[in-house]
Write a protein that holds these residues in place. Sequence first.
Motif, short mmCIF file in Angstrom:
data_model
loop_
_atom_site.label_atom_id
_atom_site.label_comp_id
_atom_site.label_asym_id
_atom_site.label_seq_id
_atom_site.Cartn_x
_atom_site.Cartn_y
_atom_site.Cartn_z
N ALA A 49 0.75 -1.15 0.01
CA ALA A 49 0.15 -0.20 -0.10
C ALA A 49 0.88 1.12 -0.11
CB ALA A 49 -0.85 0.12 1.22
N ASP A 50 1.97 1.19 0.71
CA ASP A 50 2.86 2.48 0.70
C ASP A 50 3.63 2.39 -0.72
OD1 ASP A 50 2.36 2.82 3.43
OD2 ASP A 50 3.89 1.41 3.96
N VAL A 51 4.06 1.44 -1.25
CA VAL A 51 4.46 1.71 -2.76
C VAL A 51 3.44 2.35 -3.60
CG1 VAL A 51 5.26 0.14 -4.74
CG2 VAL A 51 6.14 -0.63 -2.41
N LEU A 52 2.36 1.87 -3.58
CA LEU A 52 1.21 2.30 -4.48
C LEU A 52 1.02 3.84 -4.10
CD1 LEU A 52 -1.36 -0.63 -4.47
CD2 LEU A 52 0.10 0.28 -6.45
N ALA A 53 1.00 4.37 -2.73
CA ALA A 53 0.98 5.60 -2.16
C ALA A 53 1.97 6.45 -3.04
CB ALA A 53 0.86 5.62 -0.97
N VAL A 54 3.16 6.08 -2.90
CA VAL A 54 4.32 6.89 -3.41
C VAL A 54 4.13 7.00 -5.07
CG1 VAL A 54 6.87 7.10 -3.66
CG2 VAL A 54 6.03 6.41 -1.55
N TRP A 55 3.90 5.73 -5.68
CA TRP A 55 3.58 5.86 -6.83
C TRP A 55 2.43 6.85 -7.58
CZ3 TRP A 55 -0.93 3.46 -9.57
CH2 TRP A 55 -0.73 3.17 -11.08
#
Length: 352
Positions: A150-156
């Motif tokens: 979820a953090d990866v997607l947030a930064v993306w």
Amino acid sequence: MTYYRTQLTRADGPRAYLTERGLGVVVQREWPWRVGYAPPGWSALTDHLRAAGFTTEDLVGAGLSTRTRTDPDRLIDVFRDRVMFPVRDAAGHAVAFLGRSGPGSGEGIPKYINSPGTAIYDKGQLLFGVAEQQERINARWTPVLVEGPADVLAVWLSYSRSGKTGAVALAPCGTMLTGRQAASLRELPGATQGIVAAFDADPAGRDAVDRAWQLLRQPRPPGPLLTAEFVAGADPADLLRRPNGTAQLRTALQQRARPMLGAVVDHRLTQLVRRHPRLLEDIDGRCTAVRLLVPLLFEAMSPDEAVLVARQVATQTGAAVDTVAMAALAHLEEALTVLDAGNVGRTRPSLW
């Protein structure tokens, strides 16, 4: 993946959950992440794949099904009532999954579970998000190490409309960072600009920063090691949901990140004080704290960073700068004595 993706289109709760987390775009758009949903029930996927002709060995070997303890002949799904994030190898092939507990999960349910190791998946080797973000990685965006998908997607998402070069987030696959994953991060093109750790502001997150420091600094990293700090209880995915959250997240990752070693000093001192609450109340305790923290000066990447760490130790322990300097000299003399005893006739290595 197609099965899980189809299930997501029929599951109102998981779709609403992803939208509330600011990740609605992965519901509306299948690529590149192909997020899905594993439905509740003991064997929905197992029954579906068996009907398609897959054998017990196929399903267990792929890490999708598992035998029950009471009846080894009975198979059940590994993932049940979970938002599903595919894990891909460098070639882009899905080799495993990370499953996040569904929005209605009760207490005691693990937040994340990941696929077991299989013939094609080693959880300690891959980083989540590499295959999906090759364009940004090749463009030398700064690598950011985060806790989960979820953090990866947030930064993306925080850079999807900015039109600016920025940070590319990657995450361990449901495990603590490993040496092989750290090596992969150091080899990314953007690592020459630095590697940023962005974990939760809680004890587990501070432990993760400490571990990242130890693994990323050896051998010498290609660029500075930094950490982005968030308020207690927040992480990149939480920040994304706030007003102007995407801009705040970009600022935290690129403009307010500070040297990782400074965060390690903070964490080590916090641990000492937690174990000995009155440690800094007298001169003996402050000197003890200094002696225990001084070895970190010699982990600095440069003399200038070592000086900054020395000042930080003095300020946070309440000790004099001279006390820190003398403790550093004593530690150096002891280390060189041990080194000389074991390396007679060899040249002493440089500190930096």
